[in-house]
Design a protein around this motif. Structure first.
Motif: not given
Length: 378
Positions: A290-310
């Motif tokens: 497939v061209a894309q895959k679902r992955v887990g993501l761990l942002p740096d720092g304390r600011a959450p990355m919400r749904a829709g973040t590019p």
């Protein structure tokens, strides 16, 4: 039957939520508790450490009946890419309805109850799911919608000890076992399963006994009521998809990382290969990638990355290579957590990427799912 006020339906436990101080919000057409006085963070951590009680009565409960379980399962397999026929009696399995493009119409749980199949579908999709099953399966299979039972989930490492006080036999159940269990004077349909990543049980209880069961459990020191807020952060840490966010009618299950849920018997060369909507799209994705895959993501720092973040490959310039589908703060990992889709060449664990938050690109690392190890009793 569920009560209704204005445009929002009430579950049989609505009055109990109010008594417990639940903060009620609209969710999938129901008035549901998003949190209790304990608060989302403490509810989340309590469930991971002890046991939490969730009202999931808004979900759809359905019984499929036919000449035999085998006949029902063969019909059901025309709608899902999973092995329903080979599911042992009194076991449960995860599955999903697909459409002609190979997208996911809804995800669900189904159980072999010997002479019938018990299916639980998502609240937001249940009317469409029921219509879909009726159109495809009747009259050979009858679709019986259950309207006189509540559904609750008892989740966490202390769930077994708590429920065993009411019915000692639940100790003998393993992950995905299903049984009829007498609780507070009523026959309940109990599965050892849940959507938090923790050990626990999901209990379909007659509406007349729902509040009595919940009060008996909440009287125990280990058990606290848990709302939708902590349910969401728990399932996100556990790497579990939320329908409408992480998977939808445009998502191929292979991109979503749900290959494990398609048993070999339904894949190319299997005894019952294909035969479900969009089979060619799903099986070609399995074979060709497939061209894309679902992955887990761990942002740096304390600011959450919400749904829709590019999501971008570089700190500046370039087009997005993916986006976040679920994101927030993970109380158990004590940092922001997210899931999303990225181009397959960026999906390796440890890959450094950037999420754009309020016009600024912040580092985010691809992480292995689940973000918190599962604690199921196998």
């Amino acid at each position: 039957m569920m009560a209704e006020t204005g445009d929002l339906k009430h579950t049989p436990l609505f009055d109990l939520h109010a008594e417990l101080g639940g903060k009620m919000v609209p969710f999938a057409g129901y008035s549901m508790p998003v949190q209790y006085p304990l608060g989302v963070m403490k509810e989340h951590l309590h469930c991971r450490a002890q046991a939490g009680l969730f009202d999931v009565s808004h979900m759809g409960q359905v019984i499929l009946r036919g000449e035999s379980y085998d006949a029902v399962a063969r019909g059901f397999e025309t709608l899902v890419p999973v092995d329903a026929v080979g599911l042992p009696e009194n076991k449960q399995r995860y599955g999903f309805f697909t459409n002609q493009d190979g997208g996911i119409e809804d995800d669900l749980m189904f159980a072999n109850r010997g002479n019938h199949m018990f299916v639980v579908v998502n609240a937001a999709c249940k009317d469409a799911d029921i219509a879909h099953m009726k159109a495809a399966l009747e009259p050979a299979v009858t679709v019986e919608v259950i309207t006189d039972r509540a559904l609750v989930a008892l989740q966490g490492p202390a769930a077994e000890a708590a429920l065993a006080r009411l019915a000692p036999t639940v100790v003998e159940m393993s992950f995905m076992d299903v049984a009829d269990v007498e609780l507070v004077g009523a026959t309940c349909w109990v599965s050892r399963s849940g959507y938090t990543g923790e050990d626990g049980y999901e209990i379909s209880v007659p509406e007349s006994h729902a509040e009595k069961l919940c009060r008996a459990l909440l009287d125990m020191d280990e058990v606290e009521p848990i709302g939708l807020g902590a349910r969401d952060s728990l399932r996100l840490e556990a790497g579990l998809c939320l329908y409408g966010n992480d998977i939808d009618a445009t998502t191929n299950p292979i991109e979503a990382g749900l290959t494990w849920a398609i048993q070999k018997v339904r894949r190319a060369g299997g005894e019952r290969e294909g035969g479900f909507p969009g089979a060619s799209h799903v099986l070609s994705a399995l074979a060709e990638g497939v061209a894309q895959k679902r992955v887990g993501l761990l942002p740096d720092g304390r600011a959450p990355m919400r749904a829709g973040t590019p999501i971008f490959a570089a700190a500046d310039g370039g087009d997005p290579i993916g986006s976040v589908t679920s994101g927030g703060f993970g109380p158990s990992v004590n940092s922001p957590v997210a899931m999303g889709y990225v181009g397959s060449s960026y999906a390796a664990v440890g890959t450094e990427l950037f999420g754009e938050v309020r016009g600024k690109r912040m580092p985010v690392k691809v992480a292995k799912l689940p973000l918190v190890p599962a604690n199921f009793k196998r």
